[in-house]
Design a protein around this motif. Structure first.
Motif, PDB file in Angstrom:
ATOM      1  N   GLU A 341       0.836  -1.192   0.000  1.00  0.00           N
ATOM      2  CA  GLU A 341       0.000   0.000   0.000  1.00  0.00           C
ATOM      3  C   GLU A 341       0.878   1.253   0.000  1.00  0.00           C
ATOM      4  OE1 GLU A 341      -3.852   1.026   2.527  1.00  0.00           O
ATOM      5  OE2 GLU A 341      -2.020   1.443   3.674  1.00  0.00           O
ATOM      6  N   ARG A 343       1.220   5.216   0.691  1.00  0.00           N
ATOM      7  CA  ARG A 343       0.559   6.239   1.503  1.00  0.00           C
ATOM      8  C   ARG A 343       1.425   7.487   1.610  1.00  0.00           C
ATOM      9  NH1 ARG A 343      -2.029   4.825   7.128  1.00  0.00           N
ATOM     10  NH2 ARG A 343      -2.793   6.942   6.678  1.00  0.00           N
ATOM     11  N   ARG A 345       1.494  10.638   4.209  1.00  0.00           N
ATOM     12  CA  ARG A 345       0.942  11.054   5.500  1.00  0.00           C
ATOM     13  C   ARG A 345       1.411  12.462   5.822  1.00  0.00           C
ATOM     14  NH1 ARG A 345       2.795   6.384   9.476  1.00  0.00           N
ATOM     15  NH2 ARG A 345       4.741   6.905   8.401  1.00  0.00           N
ATOM     16  N   ASP A 356      -2.511  14.004   2.500  1.00  0.00           N
ATOM     17  CA  ASP A 356      -2.807  12.619   2.873  1.00  0.00           C
ATOM     18  C   ASP A 356      -3.373  11.914   1.650  1.00  0.00           C
ATOM     19  OD1 ASP A 356      -2.111  12.475   5.665  1.00  0.00           O
ATOM     20  OD2 ASP A 356      -3.800  13.808   6.042  1.00  0.00           O
ATOM     21  N   THR A 358      -3.906   7.668  -0.017  1.00  0.00           N
ATOM     22  CA  THR A 358      -3.736   6.220   0.118  1.00  0.00           C
ATOM     23  C   THR A 358      -4.092   5.536  -1.193  1.00  0.00           C
ATOM     24  OG1 THR A 358      -4.287   6.300   2.473  1.00  0.00           O
ATOM     25  CG2 THR A 358      -4.390   4.156   1.400  1.00  0.00           C
ATOM     26  N   CYS A 359      -3.232   4.590  -1.604  1.00  0.00           N
ATOM     27  CA  CYS A 359      -3.496   3.798  -2.800  1.00  0.00           C
ATOM     28  C   CYS A 359      -3.078   2.364  -2.502  1.00  0.00           C
ATOM     29  CB  CYS A 359      -2.718   4.357  -3.986  1.00  0.00           C
ATOM     30  SG  CYS A 359      -3.038   3.483  -5.543  1.00  0.00           S
ATOM     31  N   GLY A 360      -4.047   1.465  -2.386  1.00  0.00           N
ATOM     32  CA  GLY A 360      -3.769   0.087  -2.025  1.00  0.00           C
ATOM     33  C   GLY A 360      -3.791  -0.851  -3.205  1.00  0.00           C
ATOM     34  N   GLN A 363      -6.233  -1.021  -6.454  1.00  0.00           N
ATOM     35  CA  GLN A 363      -6.896   0.272  -6.592  1.00  0.00           C
ATOM     36  C   GLN A 363      -6.284   1.097  -7.723  1.00  0.00           C
ATOM     37  OE1 GLN A 363      -6.578   2.006  -2.579  1.00  0.00           O
ATOM     38  NE2 GLN A 363      -8.801   1.777  -2.393  1.00  0.00           N
ATOM     39  N   THR A 394       5.154   6.299   2.522  1.00  0.00           N
ATOM     40  CA  THR A 394       5.424   4.926   2.938  1.00  0.00           C
ATOM     41  C   THR A 394       4.887   3.932   1.922  1.00  0.00           C
ATOM     42  OG1 THR A 394       3.351   4.698   4.204  1.00  0.00           O
ATOM     43  CG2 THR A 394       5.265   5.613   5.364  1.00  0.00           C
ATOM     44  N   ALA A 523      -1.133  -1.412  -7.033  1.00  0.00           N
ATOM     45  CA  ALA A 523      -1.633  -0.119  -6.573  1.00  0.00           C
ATOM     46  C   ALA A 523      -1.218   0.904  -7.613  1.00  0.00           C
ATOM     47  CB  ALA A 523      -1.049   0.226  -5.206  1.00  0.00           C
TER      48      ALA A 523
END
Length: 569
Positions: A341, A343, A345, A356, A358-360, A363, A394, A523
């Motif tokens: 994943e 991210r 942050r 912020d 997020t890409c998992g 996705q 991260t 991702a």
């Protein structure tokens, strides 16, 4: 945490190490080649000596036996002379080529590193060619210098056995002659260094101009760009002419001084022969040696200038190799089995504020930025060219700055907007290692709309692609670059405006392909304002004035007039 710095790694060599490193790294080849070069030079010196001996013991005496023996000795000397140079030069030239290759690889490794102040491609090319060659030639210069010194010494020994006065003239005259020629060497060295820098600048401008020719024409800036290149080229030409003139002055001075010196030696030898102190054969030998000495004396006279040119190149190479780069490597490894994943942050840079994101796995996330600077910073955070002022990026919970480089390369692929396929063929542009089976290759071509590119050329997948994809249209380059990325299928893929040169119908095919080819495991983060790609995304991150203002599907964000203006302008 890992390490991140804006300085060169500790392994970067000093300019002195770059200059003399070729001698130590190629010690074996030098040890084989130098004695053979020395043998060649000694045999060159022996030729007039043996001719003199032949005259004294064979011709003047009329004795056939010594005459034939002397002729045989001359033939043997010529054999050693010929093969000594042939194999000696082979060893030395091999060392030069190997060292040039090593330096080119080192320069190439530095050129692809993310840097605060990247050089133009032409400057790197100049470093990897002209400067690498000048440093490497020190190996050959070393062998010939040793040979020249040994030969001059051997000549002096022979003359000492023949006539002490002539030997003293040689021993004192050669250093004086070489010393006089050194008067202009510092000037030549300085001008050579300026010439190398000027040529590097014009090469950089030339490469940059060719690479950006299409956009330059698009904005009508041909005159300004060509004027800038013309001015730089003229400056380089003027610098080259001044340097060539300086080398000419030094060569002329060397020729005049060494000629006068050798004329003195010949006059002394002739006088002694007239007085009966020298035999006819000894006179011939001395005159021949005098002519021969012109070459090693000229080489020793140019030694300082040649060494200075190599030193200047070594300094330029050191400056380039030690230039500040972003070194992203750390001790942390990705945890086995953890979802890959991606991210951000509260990531903050000069153009982003507490982002912020997020890409998992599985996705497809799109990002819309109102300013190019924000998109540049986002891509820079991921490819390592930008360091966050605060916050973190991260993958699988591991900070990208502390992630081991091997894991980073194996997990994350960031494809910039200006990426182009490498030189080769369409097939190698997509699958350079030739590992894709026909079914997978077909799937990749379908997902990237690459079948149209293949069908547009009679030789299909074997169609030649020139460097930078210059033989292809903008849309074809984008499709092949995308196909190459899809073939890799990394756990995390980041794309920057991958379809700006592609029509709407093909763009829809690509959007579907991204979902089908990568949607299962990868991702995928796409920085774009394309409505087609935005509609295919699971959700869109809208960044305005450097901040995330909203995260929602494309059809929901379309209700906002500001968002519509961003994606439809």
């Amino acid at each position: 945490m890992g390490t991140e710095s804006r300085t060169a790694p500790a392994t970067v060599r000093t300019s002195r190490q770059i200059l003399f490193g070729p001698l130590t790294r190629n010690a074996g080849l030098i040890a084989c080649g130098t004695p053979l070069i020395v043998l060649w030079q000694l045999c060159e010196a022996l030729v007039p000596v043996m001719i003199g001996v032949t005259i004294d013991v064979g011709i003047e005496t009329g004795d056939l036996g010594p005459f034939l023996l002397s002729c045989l000795a001359i033939a043997v000397i010529f054999t050693f002379l010929s093969y000594g140079y042939r194999f000696g030069a082979t060893f030395m030239n091999r060392a030069v080529q190997l060292e040039s290759h090593r330096i080119r690889l080192e320069v190439a490794g530095q050129a692809v590193q993310p840097a605060d102040d990247p050089k133009l491609a032409g400057e790197w090319l100049s470093l990897a060619t002209a400067d690498a060659d000048k440093v490497s030639l020190l190996v050959r210069q070393f062998g010939f210098t040793v040979a020249s010194v040994v030969t001059v010494g051997a000549t002096a020994v022979y003359l000492a056995r023949t006539d002490v006065t002539l030997a003293l003239v040689i021993l004192f005259g050669v250093p004086i002659t070489v010393g006089i020629t050194q008067l202009v060497s510092p000037v030549v060295a300085r001008r050579t260094e300026r010439e190398q820098a000027a040529i590097a600048r014009v090469a950089g401008l030339g490469g940059d101009l060719v690479a950006g020719l299409r956009p330059i024409k698009g904005i009508g800036a041909e005159d300004a760009a060509s004027g800038r290149y013309r001015a730089s080229s003229r400056a380089a030409r003027a610098s080259s002419i001044v340097t060539a003139r300086s080398w000419g002055y030094m060569t002329g001075l060397t020729t005049v001084v060494s000629g006068l010196f050798l004329a003195v030696v010949a006059w002394l030898a002739g006088s002694k022969a007239m007085e009966g102190d020298l035999t006819l054969g000894e006179l011939v030998a001395i005159v021949g040696l005098t002519q021969f000495l012109a070459e090693p004396i000229a080489l020793l006279g140019a030694l300082t200038a040649q060494f200075a040119a190599s030193t200047a190149s070594a300094r330029r190479l050191h400056t380039a190799l030690a230039s500040p780069v972003l070194v992203l490597d750390g001790p942390d490894r990705l945890p086995a089995g953890a979802p890959r994943e991606l991210r951000l942050r509260r990531a903050t840079t000069s153009s982003l504020t507490e982002v912020d994101l997020t890409c998992g796995p599985g996705q497809l996330v799109a990002v819309v930025c109102d300013r190019p600077a924000s998109a540049d910073s986002l891509i820079g955070l991921l490819d390592g060219s930008v360091r966050p002022d605060s916050g973190a990026v991260t993958i699988a919970g591991v900070d990208l700055r502390s992630l081991a480089a091997a894991d980073r390369r194996a997990t994350l692929l960031v494809v910039p907007h200006e990426a182009s396929p490498p030189e080769g063929t369409i097939r190698t542009a997509i699958d350079p290692d030739g590992i894709l089976d026909p079914a997978t290759l077909d799937e990749v071509l379908t997902a990237s709309a690459g079948h149209d590119v293949v069908a547009a050329h009679p030789d299909g997948l074997d169609h030649a692609v020139r460097s930078g994809g210059s033989s292809l249209s903008g849309g074809q380059r984008q499709r092949l670059t995308l196909a190459r990325s899809l073939a890799v299928a990394p756990p995390v893929l980041v794309l920057r405006d991958p379809t700006t040169a592609i029509d709407a119908v093909t763009e829809q095919q690509i959007a579907t392909g991204l979902q089908s080819r990568l949607g299962r495991d990868t991702a995928t983060l796409v920085v774009t304002t394309s409505p087609t790609l935005l509609a295919a995304a699971d959700h869109v991150v809208w960044i305005r004035e450097g901040r995330v203002v909203r995260v929602a599907p494309h059809h929901v964000l379309q209700e906002d007039p500001g968002y519509r203006e961003e994606v439809l302008r």
